[in-house]
Design an enzyme around this catalytic site. Sequence first.
Site, short mmCIF file in Angstrom:
data_model
loop_
_atom_site.label_atom_id
_atom_site.label_comp_id
_atom_site.label_asym_id
_atom_site.label_seq_id
_atom_site.Cartn_x
_atom_site.Cartn_y
_atom_site.Cartn_z
N SER A 79 33.33 37.85 31.35
CA SER A 79 32.37 38.55 32.19
C SER A 79 30.96 38.13 31.79
CB SER A 79 32.51 40.06 32.04
OG SER A 79 31.42 40.72 32.65
N MET B 255 27.96 45.07 36.69
CA MET B 255 28.47 46.40 36.36
C MET B 255 28.42 46.67 34.86
SD MET B 255 29.10 47.47 39.38
CE MET B 255 30.03 48.98 39.16
N ALA C 150 40.99 42.40 38.70
CA ALA C 150 40.40 43.50 37.94
C ALA C 150 39.00 43.82 38.45
CB ALA C 150 40.36 43.14 36.46
N GLY C 151 38.60 45.08 38.27
CA GLY C 151 37.24 45.49 38.60
C GLY C 151 37.15 46.55 39.66
#
Length: 351
Positions: free
Chosen positions: A175, A112, A61-62
């Site tokens: 995260s 992010m 993911a990301g």
Amino acid sequence: MYSLARPFLFAFDAERAHALALRAIDTAYRTGTTALVATRPVPLPTPAFGLMFPNPVGLGAGLDKNGEHIDALLALGFGFVEIGTVTPKPQEGNPKPRMFRLPEYQAVINRMGFNNLGVDVLVKNVQRARRRGGLLGINIGKNKDTPNEEATSDYRYCMERVYPLADYITVNISSPNTAGLRELQEEQALRRLIADLRETQEALAAQHGKRVPMLVKVAPDLNDRDIDAAARVLADLAVDGVIATNTTVTRTLVASHPMAEQAGGLSGAPLLGQSTLVLRRLRARLPESIPLIGVGGITSGADAVAKMAAGASLVQCYSGLVYRGPRLIGECVDAIRRRRESPSGGAVGPL
């Protein structure tokens, strides 16, 4: 091909280069020239979570937070692509610059902050995708302005929206770039959150007539006691799988680099050792009925094999692609194939 493009991409800041790379991958897909960028691996069917993956190498993911590039990414040869992290409401994430390359270490630091267009936009993008050649995971999170005490409502909302479309759903509680998020990994908070989401999962399974696996993604910075506690909760609540691991906040292996002091999560080659240790310990603590996805630091086929040897059923790449390009996918699939065909059959090594 990527070796020629990399100097051009590295002339831009990391986030801009990511956007340009995605645009190039999309263009190749639309024009039927993906074969010039990547060679699709020979299938290596791999079962996990009650699903059959075309091969065991996926995209973490990301990279595609909003599900805008699913078909183009699958065309590179991934056995599965995980999109997100997506939140209920759109959010801009942290101020730029927020992504930094450490080429000497084949590493990336990012902060992010779950920047995305919101789950409703992602759902529309997924509905438009053709989704040929691989499976789709959707990674869900909470908005940064949602207090942890109310986090369950954010995860539940996202799960309800993506459930009909996902092959599996990942609950991201690890995260380092959303303040307080990792506190949800503490034993009691984790138990409350996952118990509630398991109830939601079962209700949605009855509603839609299909059971979509729910995975939990954990951090590499857990100590042994935390890992054992997390494993206890995840086993008690019978989650379908665990992804080990997210990025790390430690900088020990890159301390001399001028970018080392940048806040955020470190990924890439320096993460391999610690993430694989967490993976191995989880495999020893969890029942075999809960498969693991190994992610963190894979920059070669040998690294992918190390994850499998530590107990992973599947692996994911992300930062390694920044430095190696799409050929890394086939290299990992081929290395895992050789391991699977070896006389030992790929037994898990000692803890």
